[in-house]
Design a protein around this motif. Sequence first.
Motif, PDB file in Angstrom:
ATOM      1  N   GLY A 164      31.126  49.638  47.378  1.00 21.46           N
ATOM      2  CA  GLY A 164      30.367  49.123  46.239  1.00 21.46           C
ATOM      3  C   GLY A 164      30.943  49.589  44.918  1.00 21.46           C
ATOM      4  N   VAL A 165      31.298  50.881  44.848  1.00 18.32           N
ATOM      5  CA  VAL A 165      31.821  51.428  43.597  1.00 18.32           C
ATOM      6  C   VAL A 165      33.103  50.707  43.200  1.00 18.32           C
ATOM      7  CG1 VAL A 165      32.912  53.466  42.609  1.00 18.32           C
ATOM      8  CG2 VAL A 165      30.761  53.697  43.829  1.00 18.32           C
ATOM      9  N   LEU A 166      34.031  50.572  44.160  1.00 21.39           N
ATOM     10  CA  LEU A 166      35.316  49.953  43.842  1.00 21.39           C
ATOM     11  C   LEU A 166      35.120  48.518  43.356  1.00 21.39           C
ATOM     12  CD1 LEU A 166      37.158  51.415  46.877  1.00 21.39           C
ATOM     13  CD2 LEU A 166      37.952  51.691  44.539  1.00 21.39           C
ATOM     14  N   TRP A 167      34.224  47.808  44.037  1.00 21.04           N
ATOM     15  CA  TRP A 167      34.025  46.413  43.666  1.00 21.04           C
ATOM     16  C   TRP A 167      33.339  46.267  42.314  1.00 21.04           C
ATOM     17  CZ3 TRP A 167      34.716  41.355  44.038  1.00 21.04           C
ATOM     18  CH2 TRP A 167      35.599  40.905  45.033  1.00 21.04           C
ATOM     19  N   VAL A 168      32.317  47.119  42.072  1.00 23.75           N
ATOM     20  CA  VAL A 168      31.615  47.017  40.784  1.00 23.75           C
ATOM     21  C   VAL A 168      32.567  47.344  39.642  1.00 23.75           C
ATOM     22  CG1 VAL A 168      29.828  48.060  39.363  1.00 23.75           C
ATOM     23  CG2 VAL A 168      29.316  47.431  41.702  1.00 23.75           C
ATOM     24  N   VAL A 169      33.412  48.373  39.839  1.00 22.86           N
ATOM     25  CA  VAL A 169      34.330  48.743  38.763  1.00 22.86           C
ATOM     26  C   VAL A 169      35.369  47.639  38.547  1.00 22.86           C
ATOM     27  CG1 VAL A 169      35.956  50.467  37.963  1.00 22.86           C
ATOM     28  CG2 VAL A 169      33.939  51.166  39.185  1.00 22.86           C
ATOM     29  N   PHE A 223      45.464  40.552  40.018  1.00 23.34           N
ATOM     30  CA  PHE A 223      46.442  40.720  41.090  1.00 23.34           C
ATOM     31  C   PHE A 223      46.912  42.174  41.170  1.00 23.34           C
ATOM     32  CE2 PHE A 223      51.032  40.401  42.306  1.00 23.34           C
ATOM     33  CZ  PHE A 223      50.829  40.049  43.619  1.00 23.34           C
ATOM     34  N   LEU A 224      47.284  42.742  39.999  1.00 23.62           N
ATOM     35  CA  LEU A 224      47.744  44.135  39.975  1.00 23.62           C
ATOM     36  C   LEU A 224      46.632  45.077  40.407  1.00 23.62           C
ATOM     37  CD1 LEU A 224      49.898  44.359  36.737  1.00 23.62           C
ATOM     38  CD2 LEU A 224      50.631  44.276  39.110  1.00 23.62           C
ATOM     39  N   LEU A 225      45.419  44.786  39.904  1.00 26.43           N
ATOM     40  CA  LEU A 225      44.288  45.643  40.226  1.00 26.43           C
ATOM     41  C   LEU A 225      44.040  45.668  41.732  1.00 26.43           C
ATOM     42  CD1 LEU A 225      41.307  45.921  37.954  1.00 26.43           C
ATOM     43  CD2 LEU A 225      40.852  45.796  40.378  1.00 26.43           C
ATOM     44  N   ALA A 226      44.151  44.488  42.357  1.00 32.48           N
ATOM     45  CA  ALA A 226      43.963  44.429  43.802  1.00 32.48           C
ATOM     46  C   ALA A 226      45.064  45.214  44.516  1.00 32.48           C
ATOM     47  CB  ALA A 226      43.963  42.968  44.264  1.00 32.48           C
ATOM     48  N   LEU A 227      46.305  45.094  44.008  1.00 32.98           N
ATOM     49  CA  LEU A 227      47.426  45.781  44.657  1.00 32.98           C
ATOM     50  C   LEU A 227      47.256  47.291  44.650  1.00 32.98           C
ATOM     51  CD1 LEU A 227      50.747  43.953  43.710  1.00 32.98           C
ATOM     52  CD2 LEU A 227      49.399  43.834  45.800  1.00 32.98           C
ATOM     53  N   GLY A 233      39.104  50.346  56.156  1.00 29.99           N
ATOM     54  CA  GLY A 233      38.614  49.472  55.090  1.00 29.99           C
ATOM     55  C   GLY A 233      39.660  49.116  54.058  1.00 29.99           C
ATOM     56  N   LEU A 234      40.812  49.816  54.056  1.00 31.56           N
ATOM     57  CA  LEU A 234      41.740  49.661  52.932  1.00 31.56           C
ATOM     58  C   LEU A 234      42.339  48.264  52.845  1.00 31.56           C
ATOM     59  CD1 LEU A 234      43.564  53.108  52.973  1.00 31.56           C
ATOM     60  CD2 LEU A 234      41.787  52.303  51.432  1.00 31.56           C
ATOM     61  N   LEU A 235      42.781  47.734  54.008  1.00 34.30           N
ATOM     62  CA  LEU A 235      43.406  46.414  53.976  1.00 34.30           C
ATOM     63  C   LEU A 235      42.384  45.354  53.549  1.00 34.30           C
ATOM     64  CD1 LEU A 235      45.956  44.787  54.537  1.00 34.30           C
ATOM     65  CD2 LEU A 235      45.092  44.381  56.843  1.00 34.30           C
ATOM     66  N   THR A 236      41.154  45.486  54.080  1.00 33.82           N
ATOM     67  CA  THR A 236      40.116  44.530  53.710  1.00 33.82           C
ATOM     68  C   THR A 236      39.814  44.613  52.219  1.00 33.82           C
ATOM     69  OG1 THR A 236      39.177  44.900  55.874  1.00 33.82           O
ATOM     70  CG2 THR A 236      37.840  43.679  54.325  1.00 33.82           C
ATOM     71  N   LEU A 237      39.822  45.854  51.696  1.00 36.22           N
ATOM     72  CA  LEU A 237      39.598  46.013  50.261  1.00 36.22           C
ATOM     73  C   LEU A 237      40.650  45.252  49.473  1.00 36.22           C
ATOM     74  CD1 LEU A 237      38.061  47.537  47.964  1.00 36.22           C
ATOM     75  CD2 LEU A 237      39.864  49.248  48.103  1.00 36.22           C
ATOM     76  N   LEU A 238      41.915  45.414  49.891  1.00 35.95           N
ATOM     77  CA  LEU A 238      43.020  44.747  49.192  1.00 35.95           C
ATOM     78  C   LEU A 238      42.850  43.229  49.247  1.00 35.95           C
ATOM     79  CD1 LEU A 238      45.962  44.981  47.953  1.00 35.95           C
ATOM     80  CD2 LEU A 238      46.768  44.682  50.276  1.00 35.95           C
ATOM     81  N   VAL A 239      42.601  42.704  50.461  1.00 36.31           N
ATOM     82  CA  VAL A 239      42.507  41.253  50.601  1.00 36.31           C
ATOM     83  C   VAL A 239      41.282  40.726  49.856  1.00 36.31           C
ATOM     84  CG1 VAL A 239      42.276  39.356  52.236  1.00 36.31           C
ATOM     85  CG2 VAL A 239      43.694  41.321  52.807  1.00 36.31           C
ATOM     86  N   SER A 240      40.143  41.452  49.991  1.00 37.24           N
ATOM     87  CA  SER A 240      38.925  40.951  49.338  1.00 37.24           C
ATOM     88  C   SER A 240      39.096  40.938  47.830  1.00 37.24           C
ATOM     89  CB  SER A 240      37.715  41.801  49.737  1.00 37.24           C
ATOM     90  OG  SER A 240      37.780  43.069  49.141  1.00 37.24           O
ATOM     91  N   LEU A 241      39.780  41.946  47.283  1.00 35.52           N
ATOM     92  CA  LEU A 241      39.979  41.949  45.830  1.00 35.52           C
ATOM     93  C   LEU A 241      40.984  40.880  45.399  1.00 35.52           C
ATOM     94  CD1 LEU A 241      39.846  45.685  44.767  1.00 35.52           C
ATOM     95  CD2 LEU A 241      38.387  43.846  43.997  1.00 35.52           C
ATOM     96  N   PHE A 244      29.873  39.145  48.668  1.00 32.80           N
ATOM     97  CA  PHE A 244      30.807  38.858  49.761  1.00 32.80           C
ATOM     98  C   PHE A 244      31.873  39.941  49.853  1.00 32.80           C
ATOM     99  CE2 PHE A 244      29.925  34.059  49.103  1.00 32.80           C
ATOM    100  CZ  PHE A 244      28.755  34.180  49.801  1.00 32.80           C
ATOM    101  N   GLY A 245      32.382  40.373  48.699  1.00 31.53           N
ATOM    102  CA  GLY A 245      33.461  41.368  48.684  1.00 31.53           C
ATOM    103  C   GLY A 245      33.021  42.696  49.255  1.00 31.53           C
ATOM    104  N   THR A 246      31.895  43.234  48.752  1.00 28.95           N
ATOM    105  CA  THR A 246      31.463  44.540  49.240  1.00 28.95           C
ATOM    106  C   THR A 246      31.066  44.465  50.702  1.00 28.95           C
ATOM    107  OG1 THR A 246      29.315  44.033  48.325  1.00 28.95           O
ATOM    108  CG2 THR A 246      30.680  45.524  47.075  1.00 28.95           C
ATOM    109  N   THR A 247      30.429  43.361  51.105  1.00 29.88           N
ATOM    110  CA  THR A 247      30.018  43.272  52.503  1.00 29.88           C
ATOM    111  C   THR A 247      31.226  43.239  53.426  1.00 29.88           C
ATOM    112  OG1 THR A 247      28.227  41.913  51.658  1.00 29.88           O
ATOM    113  CG2 THR A 247      28.376  42.124  54.018  1.00 29.88           C
ATOM    114  N   ALA A 248      32.273  42.532  52.993  1.00 31.51           N
ATOM    115  CA  ALA A 248      33.486  42.487  53.818  1.00 31.51           C
ATOM    116  C   ALA A 248      34.039  43.895  54.029  1.00 31.51           C
ATOM    117  CB  ALA A 248      34.539  41.599  53.141  1.00 31.51           C
ATOM    118  N   VAL A 249      34.141  44.665  52.935  1.00 33.50           N
ATOM    119  CA  VAL A 249      34.712  46.020  53.058  1.00 33.50           C
ATOM    120  C   VAL A 249      33.813  46.893  53.930  1.00 33.50           C
ATOM    121  CG1 VAL A 249      35.488  48.033  51.782  1.00 33.50           C
ATOM    122  CG2 VAL A 249      35.818  45.766  50.808  1.00 33.50           C
ATOM    123  N   ARG A 250      32.503  46.790  53.721  1.00 31.59           N
ATOM    124  CA  ARG A 250      31.586  47.618  54.500  1.00 31.59           C
ATOM    125  C   ARG A 250      31.681  47.276  55.985  1.00 31.59           C
ATOM    126  NH1 ARG A 250      26.702  46.714  51.750  1.00 31.59           N
ATOM    127  NH2 ARG A 250      27.659  47.625  49.921  1.00 31.59           N
TER     128      ARG A 250
END
Lengths: 245, 207
Positions: free
Chosen positions: B38-43, B92-96, B111-119, B161-167
């Motif tokens: 949640g924190v990563l996505w909100v920021v 794009f950079l932020l997601a990378l 969760g890291l790969l999902t975080l990258l793809v979701s972002l 959708f993004g936070t739920t995917a990572v969770r």
Amino acid sequence: MWTFIHKLGSPPWFFGFSGTLVRWLLPITVTLLLVGAIWGLLVAPPDFRQGNSYRIIYIHVPAAVVALAGYYVMAFAGAVSLIWRIKMADVTMRAAAPVGAVLTAIALVTGAIWGKPTWGTWWVWDARITSMLILLFLYLGVVALFEAYENKTAAARACAVLSLVGMVNIPIIYKSVDWWYSLHQPASIKFTGESAIDSSMLYPLLLMIVAFYCLFTVTLLLNMRAELVWTHRESGWLKQLVGGS
Amino acid sequence: MTSPADVANPLLFFFMVITLFPLGLGPDPARLATLAPGVLWVVALLASLMVSAKLFASDFEDGSLEQLALAPYPLAVTALAEVSAHWLATGFLLALVSPIFGVMLGLPEEGLLTLLVSLLLGTVCLTLIGALGSALTVNIRRGGLLLSLLIIPLNVPVLIFGTTAVREAVLGGNPESWLALLGGLALGSVVVVPLAIGAALRVSLDS
């Protein structure tokens, strides 16, 4: 039919027509509200589990239903204004936003008041409550965007774009928030099949929903008339109307 | 996007706000790990909000936006090109770089790969919605606060959708369906939102 729609686009004609409409609709609205409120608050039986506290649904549910419908009125007026550039559609959209925002706020506040004795808390981050809150933000966004522009024609077109995007987004927001979390009971009134609510409670509720639709229409029309008087304060037809009466 | 600072600032903002969370919530790794998606996505959402405020501002001020509007291409297509360039330099950079911050917040490796793809998918939506807000408010003085009021409600589904995917990925569930929803949202936005951006830019230029 078409001439009627064309006439609606003319401010002087609309001003006269809406005056007649309000004169009929206002007493009807007041009567419906009074009958619905008395029926719902005094006559309908108390709920066997919630006692009398459930009676707030006679305000809560109609406000929520009409608040949602109001957004579609606003977005539809926005589409008409963008496509055909009809000034009256701008006025409709502008007038619908604050009414819808107030109805959404009423639904949220009454929901909180009902939630305290029933769920034991004023506020939960439940799906439907959250999406109503987002609806409130969407309304406030349109109101704020309109106020921010100095040129009111541009303001109306900007708000039309925003409300149309919002309208596309609303089902997505609802669905996403729904999947996110839900504590709210599912809808009790169904058009097909058996309603989960007894008819002795249902009829006053339906009456109140109709009353709130009327209330929305009357408030919208009054708002539009006020807007028309302000924007046309220098026009001949308005001076003639005021001078003549 | 004229200087390296424009590219670096959102990333720095992302980094600094991420730093605030352990300071505010306490350094307990287990708790940080549960809050991390949640924190990563909100920021990320806030960072995109910050950069989108200026998306069309310089083009509007120096008049190049008017030239683009006169060009023989639909304004929606030009806007899409501009938003794509903006996305490459920000979202794009932020997601990378996001997995690095994920590690710092103790997000489990699953969760890291999902975080990258979701972002990657989500920032497409965030940038497009932000560009719409920017196009609507570019001609308004003090449009900054208004911008957040306009676009935060529209970004709610992306965030969910993004936070739920990572969770889901962290819990060993099935993040693909949520990523698919995000992807659908991103593709839909690429088709629809530029039209709205074009219309909004015309309104801003006319007013």
